[in-house]
Motif scaffolding. Structure first.
Motif, mmCIF file in Angstrom:
data_model
loop_
_atom_site.group_PDB
_atom_site.id
_atom_site.type_symbol
_atom_site.label_atom_id
_atom_site.label_comp_id
_atom_site.label_asym_id
_atom_site.label_seq_id
_atom_site.Cartn_x
_atom_site.Cartn_y
_atom_site.Cartn_z
ATOM 1 N N UNK A 58 8.370 -5.173 2.401
ATOM 2 C CA UNK A 58 8.906 -6.516 2.188
ATOM 3 C C UNK A 58 8.280 -7.079 0.928
ATOM 4 N N UNK A 59 9.103 -7.680 0.079
ATOM 5 C CA UNK A 59 8.589 -8.244 -1.168
ATOM 6 C C UNK A 59 9.060 -9.684 -1.299
ATOM 7 N N UNK A 60 8.095 -10.575 -1.420
ATOM 8 C CA UNK A 60 8.373 -11.969 -1.750
ATOM 9 C C UNK A 60 7.694 -12.276 -3.074
ATOM 10 N N UNK A 61 8.105 -13.351 -3.704
ATOM 11 C CA UNK A 61 7.585 -13.643 -5.038
ATOM 12 C C UNK A 61 7.244 -15.115 -5.187
ATOM 13 N N UNK A 62 6.204 -15.364 -5.985
ATOM 14 C CA UNK A 62 5.908 -16.721 -6.412
ATOM 15 C C UNK A 62 5.929 -16.741 -7.940
ATOM 16 N N UNK A 63 5.344 -17.742 -8.545
ATOM 17 C CA UNK A 63 5.434 -17.854 -10.002
ATOM 18 C C UNK A 63 4.636 -16.782 -10.732
ATOM 19 N N UNK A 64 3.641 -16.195 -10.073
ATOM 20 C CA UNK A 64 2.759 -15.261 -10.751
ATOM 21 C C UNK A 64 2.838 -13.835 -10.225
ATOM 22 N N UNK A 65 3.181 -13.681 -8.954
ATOM 23 C CA UNK A 65 3.083 -12.361 -8.342
ATOM 24 C C UNK A 65 4.253 -12.031 -7.429
ATOM 25 N N UNK A 67 3.704 -7.730 -2.008
ATOM 26 C CA UNK A 67 4.268 -6.550 -1.350
ATOM 27 C C UNK A 67 3.535 -6.305 -0.043
ATOM 28 N N UNK A 68 4.269 -6.191 1.043
ATOM 29 C CA UNK A 68 3.688 -5.837 2.328
ATOM 30 C C UNK A 68 4.366 -4.570 2.840
ATOM 31 N N UNK A 69 3.608 -3.754 3.562
ATOM 32 C CA UNK A 69 4.136 -2.500 4.091
ATOM 33 C C UNK A 69 3.203 -1.993 5.173
ATOM 34 N N UNK A 70 3.757 -1.215 6.106
ATOM 35 C CA UNK A 70 2.889 -0.586 7.103
ATOM 36 C C UNK A 70 2.469 0.814 6.675
ATOM 37 N N UNK A 71 2.899 1.240 5.470
ATOM 38 C CA UNK A 71 2.445 2.505 4.910
ATOM 39 C C UNK A 71 2.977 3.745 5.581
ATOM 40 N N UNK A 72 3.950 3.592 6.463
ATOM 41 C CA UNK A 72 4.482 4.735 7.210
ATOM 42 C C UNK A 72 5.553 5.451 6.391
ATOM 43 N N UNK A 73 5.404 6.746 6.146
ATOM 44 C CA UNK A 73 6.423 7.468 5.370
ATOM 45 C C UNK A 73 7.743 7.558 6.115
ATOM 46 N N UNK A 110 -0.989 -5.560 2.098
ATOM 47 C CA UNK A 110 -0.521 -6.820 1.495
ATOM 48 C C UNK A 110 -1.161 -6.887 0.115
ATOM 49 N N UNK A 111 -0.347 -6.709 -0.910
ATOM 50 C CA UNK A 111 -0.884 -6.593 -2.265
ATOM 51 C C UNK A 111 -0.113 -7.502 -3.216
ATOM 52 N N UNK A 112 -0.849 -8.194 -4.062
ATOM 53 C CA UNK A 112 -0.250 -9.010 -5.114
ATOM 54 C C UNK A 112 -0.025 -8.134 -6.344
ATOM 55 N N UNK A 113 1.216 -8.030 -6.768
ATOM 56 C CA UNK A 113 1.604 -7.264 -7.954
ATOM 57 C C UNK A 113 2.041 -8.261 -9.021
ATOM 58 N N UNK A 114 1.507 -8.184 -10.245
ATOM 59 C CA UNK A 114 1.888 -9.141 -11.286
ATOM 60 C C UNK A 114 3.404 -9.241 -11.465
ATOM 61 N N UNK A 115 3.901 -10.449 -11.451
ATOM 62 C CA UNK A 115 5.336 -10.674 -11.630
ATOM 63 C C UNK A 115 5.772 -10.293 -13.033
ATOM 64 N N UNK A 120 2.278 1.723 -5.237
ATOM 65 C CA UNK A 120 3.061 1.921 -4.017
ATOM 66 C C UNK A 120 4.403 2.555 -4.349
ATOM 67 N N UNK A 121 4.796 3.528 -3.531
ATOM 68 C CA UNK A 121 6.118 4.129 -3.667
ATOM 69 C C UNK A 121 7.160 3.207 -3.045
ATOM 70 N N UNK A 122 8.421 3.467 -3.348
ATOM 71 C CA UNK A 122 9.498 2.598 -2.864
ATOM 72 C C UNK A 122 9.645 2.652 -1.339
ATOM 73 N N UNK A 123 9.067 3.682 -0.707
ATOM 74 C CA UNK A 123 9.111 3.751 0.755
ATOM 75 C C UNK A 123 7.882 3.108 1.407
ATOM 76 N N UNK A 124 7.036 2.482 0.594
ATOM 77 C CA UNK A 124 5.880 1.772 1.116
ATOM 78 C C UNK A 124 4.627 2.594 1.257
ATOM 79 N N UNK A 125 4.707 3.896 0.955
ATOM 80 C CA UNK A 125 3.536 4.761 1.024
ATOM 81 C C UNK A 125 2.673 4.540 -0.218
#
Length: 285
Positions: free
Chosen positions: A31-38, A41-47, A69-74, A92-97
């Motif tokens: 799941x990806x949400x965004x704010x003004x800076x970041x 990204x949240x994931x359970x890491x399950x392939x 739960x990681x903040x990635x620069x916007x 992080x890969x697109x599958x959350x791994x």
């Protein structure tokens, strides 16, 4: 009015956020949400693909769901100098791994010296299933959606720049495993390599908030001990891992292929001893 136009032009020129298409490529538990800076990204890491059976004879670690739960620069920014990779998660890969740095805790090439399952992953002591190199099963699944491997969007690095498939284009000499997309050297993307170290990232090009550990290269010559692996995809092997990098002795001999049986050191010694005895005519053939 002119000032406003200049401001808009400058903002566009320095904004290298993930595109809507790239954001839409994240699947599964991501799941990806965004704010003004970041981006958050949240994931359970399950392939989302089959994995080896863990724990097993070579890897005592059991896979477990995570709470990433990681903040990635916007709007990732190219830093004035590159940064060494931290231990553990580098993207992080697109599958959350999670993507991990390319080295073991002993600073060896993890892809050559650790046993990975058929999809290119294994869990660490915390149960984090992760890739040290190209995520093979994910890559093969995405291949059908693209005309060229270099067009495959695989994920994002912690500095916010995208990670793409292998390319025939020359990579930048900075050793970070990617290339600039513009003459001004403000827009960057990483490209994985299936056979060449550092496989995913060699260093960070963008500004990143994690602390580096000086992991710039690995010793690929020290193969150490080996671990026998079953031939089936369900029983791939690994060595112990700790804090995001793999503990223990290396497991895959140079040129070996993950998921294939490897001779145990004892078997090799017996064979060598037999050859010596035959050579010295102490026993008959």
């Amino acid at each position: 009015m002119r000032l406003a136009l200049v401001c808009i032009a400058v903002c566009i020129s320095v904004s290298h956020a993930l595109t809507d298409e790239e954001l839409a490529a994240f699947t599964g538990s991501v799941s990806i949400t965004s704010n003004r800076e970041n981006h958050i990204l949240t994931s359970d890491g399950t392939p989302d693909h089959d994995t080896g059976t863990f724990p097993n004879d070579c890897n005592p670690n059991e896979m477990a769901e995570q709470s990433f739960r990681r903040h990635i620069p916007l709007n990732p920014t190219v830093a004035s100098s590159t940064s060494p990779l931290n231990k553990g998660i580098i993207g992080y890969a697109v599958n959350g791994v999670a993507f991990f740095n390319p080295c073991t805790s002993a600073n060896l090439d993890a892809t050559l010296n650790e046993e990975l399952d058929i999809c290119g992953g294994h869990p660490d002591q915390k149960g984090v299933y992760h890739y040290h190199g190209v995520p093979k099963c994910l890559f093969e699944e995405l291949m059908s959606q693209y005309q060229e491997p270099s067009q495959i969007f695989l994920g994002v690095a912690l500095d916010g720049f995208p990670i793409y498939g292998p390319t025939d284009e020359p990579l930048d000499a900075n050793g970070c495993n990617g290339r600039f997309l513009d003459a001004a050297k403000t827009k960057w993307q990483y490209h994985v390599s299936e056979t060449k170290f550092p496989y995913i990232l060699g260093c960070y090009v963008g500004e990143v908030t994690v602390d580096g550990d000086g992991i710039d290269t690995c010793d690929t010559g020290n193969l150490g001990g080996r671990c026998s692996a079953p031939a089936t995809p369900d029983e791939e092997t690994d060595e112990e891992a700790d804090e995001g990098t793999d503990e223990g002795t290396p497991t895959v001999p140079d040129g070996g292929k993950p998921g294939r049986p490897k001779p145990r050191p004892r078997d090799e010694l017996v064979e060598l001893l037999m050859e010596i005895l035959k050579r010295d005519k102490l026993i008959e053939d």
